[in-house]
Motif scaffolding. Sequence first.
Motif, mmCIF file in Angstrom:
data_model
loop_
_atom_site.group_PDB
_atom_site.id
_atom_site.type_symbol
_atom_site.label_atom_id
_atom_site.label_comp_id
_atom_site.label_asym_id
_atom_site.label_seq_id
_atom_site.Cartn_x
_atom_site.Cartn_y
_atom_site.Cartn_z
ATOM 1 N N ASP A 127 -3.534 29.032 29.362
ATOM 2 C CA ASP A 127 -3.190 30.395 28.970
ATOM 3 C C ASP A 127 -1.810 30.723 29.536
ATOM 4 O O ASP A 127 -1.336 30.095 30.480
ATOM 5 C CB ASP A 127 -4.247 31.387 29.454
ATOM 6 C CG ASP A 127 -4.309 31.498 30.965
ATOM 7 O OD1 ASP A 127 -3.429 32.158 31.550
ATOM 8 O OD2 ASP A 127 -5.221 30.905 31.571
ATOM 9 N N ILE A 128 -1.149 31.712 28.950
ATOM 10 C CA ILE A 128 0.253 31.949 29.272
ATOM 11 C C ILE A 128 0.466 32.299 30.751
ATOM 12 O O ILE A 128 1.464 31.881 31.358
ATOM 13 C CB ILE A 128 0.857 33.032 28.353
ATOM 14 C CG1 ILE A 128 2.372 33.122 28.544
ATOM 15 C CG2 ILE A 128 0.161 34.364 28.555
ATOM 16 C CD1 ILE A 128 3.062 33.974 27.496
ATOM 17 N N GLY A 157 2.821 24.238 21.764
ATOM 18 C CA GLY A 157 1.935 24.718 20.709
ATOM 19 C C GLY A 157 2.028 23.963 19.397
ATOM 20 O O GLY A 157 1.008 23.668 18.764
ATOM 21 N N LYS A 162 -1.549 24.636 17.807
ATOM 22 C CA LYS A 162 -1.318 26.075 17.771
ATOM 23 C C LYS A 162 0.123 26.335 17.343
ATOM 24 O O LYS A 162 0.964 26.746 18.134
ATOM 25 C CB LYS A 162 -1.598 26.730 19.117
ATOM 26 C CG LYS A 162 -1.629 28.257 19.045
ATOM 27 C CD LYS A 162 -1.989 28.899 20.378
ATOM 28 C CE LYS A 162 -2.021 30.416 20.235
ATOM 29 N NZ LYS A 162 -2.352 31.077 21.535
ATOM 30 N N ASP A 164 2.172 28.480 16.341
ATOM 31 C CA ASP A 164 2.438 29.910 16.254
ATOM 32 C C ASP A 164 3.801 30.170 16.888
ATOM 33 O O ASP A 164 3.935 30.143 18.113
ATOM 34 C CB ASP A 164 1.327 30.668 16.988
ATOM 35 C CG ASP A 164 1.481 32.180 16.929
ATOM 36 O OD1 ASP A 164 2.621 32.664 16.822
ATOM 37 O OD2 ASP A 164 0.461 32.878 17.033
ATOM 38 N N ASP A 167 4.017 32.955 19.515
ATOM 39 C CA ASP A 167 3.422 32.590 20.799
ATOM 40 C C ASP A 167 4.328 31.629 21.567
ATOM 41 O O ASP A 167 4.490 31.767 22.783
ATOM 42 C CB ASP A 167 2.053 31.954 20.582
ATOM 43 C CG ASP A 167 1.363 31.602 21.885
ATOM 44 O OD1 ASP A 167 0.974 32.529 22.628
ATOM 45 O OD2 ASP A 167 1.239 30.390 22.189
ATOM 46 N N LYS A 170 7.160 33.621 23.042
ATOM 47 C CA LYS A 170 6.672 34.423 24.164
ATOM 48 C C LYS A 170 6.506 33.564 25.412
ATOM 49 O O LYS A 170 6.883 33.970 26.524
ATOM 50 C CB LYS A 170 5.337 35.074 23.779
ATOM 51 C CG LYS A 170 4.762 36.000 24.842
ATOM 52 C CD LYS A 170 3.470 36.642 24.345
ATOM 53 C CE LYS A 170 2.867 37.552 25.412
ATOM 54 N NZ LYS A 170 1.591 38.160 24.942
ATOM 55 N N ARG A 171 5.976 32.355 25.243
ATOM 56 C CA ARG A 171 5.811 31.443 26.373
ATOM 57 C C ARG A 171 7.170 31.002 26.929
ATOM 58 O O ARG A 171 7.380 31.004 28.153
ATOM 59 C CB ARG A 171 4.987 30.226 25.948
ATOM 60 C CG ARG A 171 3.506 30.517 25.780
ATOM 61 C CD ARG A 171 2.761 29.381 25.088
ATOM 62 N NE ARG A 171 1.338 29.679 25.012
ATOM 63 C CZ ARG A 171 0.422 29.255 25.886
ATOM 64 N NH1 ARG A 171 0.787 28.480 26.895
ATOM 65 N NH2 ARG A 171 -0.835 29.583 25.747
#
Length: 274
Positions: A127-128, A157, A162, A164, A167, A170-171
Amino acid sequence: MSVSQAEKARKFRALHDAPGAFVIANPWDAGSARVLAGLGFEALASSSGAKAGVLGKRDGKVTREEALANARLIVNATDLPVAADLEKGFGDSPNDAAETIRQAVGIGLVGGSIEDATGNPDQPLFDIDTATMRIKAAVEAARSLPVPFVLTARAEGFLRGKPDLGDVIKRLQAFEAAGADVLFAPGLPDLASVKKVCGALRKPFNFMVGIRGKSFSKAELEAAGVKRISLATSLYRAAMAGLIEAATEVKDKGTFSYLDRAVPTPDLNAFMKE
């Protein structure tokens, strides 16, 4: 004269500060490192997939000790700056990531990456918050050491099920805020995505060449904002493709035409130490 680790570190950071993009080539042993240095590349990096292949293993199945032993061979082969693919830090905790960075500096590396992939197919990404804590611990370890170390943070990802883009950005922004020097998101699908990622970051971005249909020219990547271009396993796979083609010819046809395409021994020896 041998170049000190501190000087290699300064050269490596200078490549990231200079105008334009540069290519960091990925050898898999001392011999391939010597060839790439002889061809004029300015920096080298290990590849997790290539070093695994050298050991007859699959990517992700190499231990920290094996990875660092492979990286040491590359470090000692040339006077170039060398970084390493340090996977997830060979453990899940922030302390594992930090310890991997400390050991990496100890063998002469001047850069390395930590990724947010868990290795668990049921939960492929940390998780982030956990991922960011791990990057922060790696950064703190790097800053505590006497040699400047370029810490690259990877958002996996697009390779781990994933894809995305929001996302991933953001990471990467969280990793940037945690102190990472370079950001990396392997597997981006097109130049528009690359440009969007680079535009969302202040720190240098590394693009990975190596996926058919998702690799672009140096000029295109530079125009999109990329600073560093790595080759991942692609050179190793190209070399192994030559091996498979030649060996298949011998086995299936009993002929040896591959010799017409092979590098002459004196030319190969010219790259090597006496």
